[in-house]
Structures are given as structure tokens and as C-alpha cells.
Design a protein around this motif. Structure first.
Motif, PDB file in Angstrom:
ATOM      1  N   TRP A 245      24.683 -15.424  21.795  1.00 30.23           N
ATOM      2  CA  TRP A 245      25.526 -16.338  22.561  1.00 30.23           C
ATOM      3  C   TRP A 245      26.678 -16.961  21.799  1.00 30.23           C
ATOM      4  N   LEU A 246      26.653 -16.984  20.480  1.00 34.34           N
ATOM      5  CA  LEU A 246      27.777 -17.571  19.737  1.00 34.34           C
ATOM      6  C   LEU A 246      28.959 -16.615  19.751  1.00 34.34           C
ATOM      7  N   ARG A 247      30.130 -17.126  20.059  1.00 34.45           N
ATOM      8  CA  ARG A 247      31.332 -16.299  20.108  1.00 34.45           C
ATOM      9  C   ARG A 247      32.235 -16.518  18.899  1.00 34.45           C
ATOM     10  N   SER A 248      32.099 -17.661  18.245  1.00 34.25           N
ATOM     11  CA  SER A 248      33.003 -17.974  17.137  1.00 34.25           C
ATOM     12  C   SER A 248      32.387 -17.698  15.766  1.00 34.25           C
ATOM     13  N   ALA A 249      31.091 -17.437  15.708  1.00 33.87           N
ATOM     14  CA  ALA A 249      30.425 -17.173  14.427  1.00 33.87           C
ATOM     15  C   ALA A 249      30.457 -15.685  14.099  1.00 33.87           C
ATOM     16  N   ASP A 250      30.594 -15.383  12.815  1.00 37.26           N
ATOM     17  CA  ASP A 250      30.568 -13.988  12.364  1.00 37.26           C
ATOM     18  C   ASP A 250      29.151 -13.435  12.341  1.00 37.26           C
ATOM     19  N   ARG A 251      28.213 -14.248  11.843  1.00 38.76           N
ATOM     20  CA  ARG A 251      26.820 -13.823  11.735  1.00 38.76           C
ATOM     21  C   ARG A 251      25.940 -15.031  11.461  1.00 38.76           C
ATOM     22  N   ILE A 252      24.650 -14.850  11.644  1.00 37.49           N
ATOM     23  CA  ILE A 252      23.657 -15.879  11.346  1.00 37.49           C
ATOM     24  C   ILE A 252      22.913 -15.426  10.091  1.00 37.49           C
ATOM     25  N   LYS A 253      22.812 -16.324   9.140  1.00 34.73           N
ATOM     26  CA  LYS A 253      22.123 -16.010   7.884  1.00 34.73           C
ATOM     27  C   LYS A 253      20.935 -16.950   7.695  1.00 34.73           C
ATOM     28  N   ILE A 254      19.863 -16.418   7.125  1.00 34.34           N
ATOM     29  CA  ILE A 254      18.702 -17.229   6.764  1.00 34.34           C
ATOM     30  C   ILE A 254      18.905 -17.712   5.331  1.00 34.34           C
ATOM     31  N   ILE A 255      18.802 -19.012   5.127  1.00 32.32           N
ATOM     32  CA  ILE A 255      18.920 -19.576   3.781  1.00 32.32           C
ATOM     33  C   ILE A 255      17.522 -19.586   3.170  1.00 32.32           C
ATOM     34  N   LEU A 256      17.316 -18.709   2.205  1.00 31.11           N
ATOM     35  CA  LEU A 256      16.007 -18.606   1.566  1.00 31.11           C
ATOM     36  C   LEU A 256      15.802 -19.694   0.527  1.00 31.11           C
TER      37      LEU A 256
END
Length: 87
Positions: free
Chosen positions: A51-62
Motif C-alpha cells: 500500500w505504500l506509494r512513496s517508499a522504495d522498500r521496507i527493511k527489517i532493522i536487525l
């Protein structure tokens, strides 16, 4: 379900747009330069990628840690429980 610290990466200048999109989806956010931090489950990762249109990607912060040299970076990342994330 396990909760992760997540980051929506975005182009410079779009941080507030991405933050607003995440707020409208029901997340509490921390807007920073080039990224927006939030928490969520694996289901939330799928939802925000969809659903996000302005984000490049979602990253998990380990993890986050200071590293002054490549050796410090390598040795610290080597200690992660990579088998939990990579089969």
C-alpha cells in the motif's frame, strides 16, 4: 506473531509523505532523513509493501551498532542469528 523494528526507505524529500501514508495505515512513526521508522509484524511488512506509494522498500532493522572499521562491522554482523532469517 513477532514484532520487528522496520524502516521504510524513501527518496530525500518524501519522508513526510511516507510518514503520512504510514499514519493513515495506523502506524506510529518516527520520520528521519531518507527513511521512516515503525514497528510491525511480517503481515505489516506485506501490507506496507503493498500500500505504500512513496517508499522504495521496507527493511527489517536487525541491530544498530557503531563500527569504525570494516573488521568491527564484519565481526559484529557475524554474531547475528542469521539462521532465523535465511534458510
Amino acid at each position: 506473531m513477532k514484532t520487528y523494528n522496520l524502516m521504510a526507505a524513501c527518496a530525500a524529500g518524501l519522508e513526510s509523505v511516507t510518514g503520512n501514508e504510514l499514519r493513515h495505515l495506523g502506524y506510529q512513526v518516527q520520520v528521519e532523513n531518507g527513511r521512516v521508522r515503525f514497528s510491525g509484524t511480517l503481515r505489516d511488512i506485506l501490507k506496507t509493501n503493498l500500500w505504500l506509494r512513496s517508499a522504495d522498500r521496507i527493511k527489517i532493522i536487525l541491530a544498530e551498532f557503531p563500527a569504525q572499521t570494516f573488521d568491527e562491522l564484519f565481526e559484529t554482523t557475524k554474531k547475528f542469528a542469521w539462521d532465523e532469517f535465511l534458510p
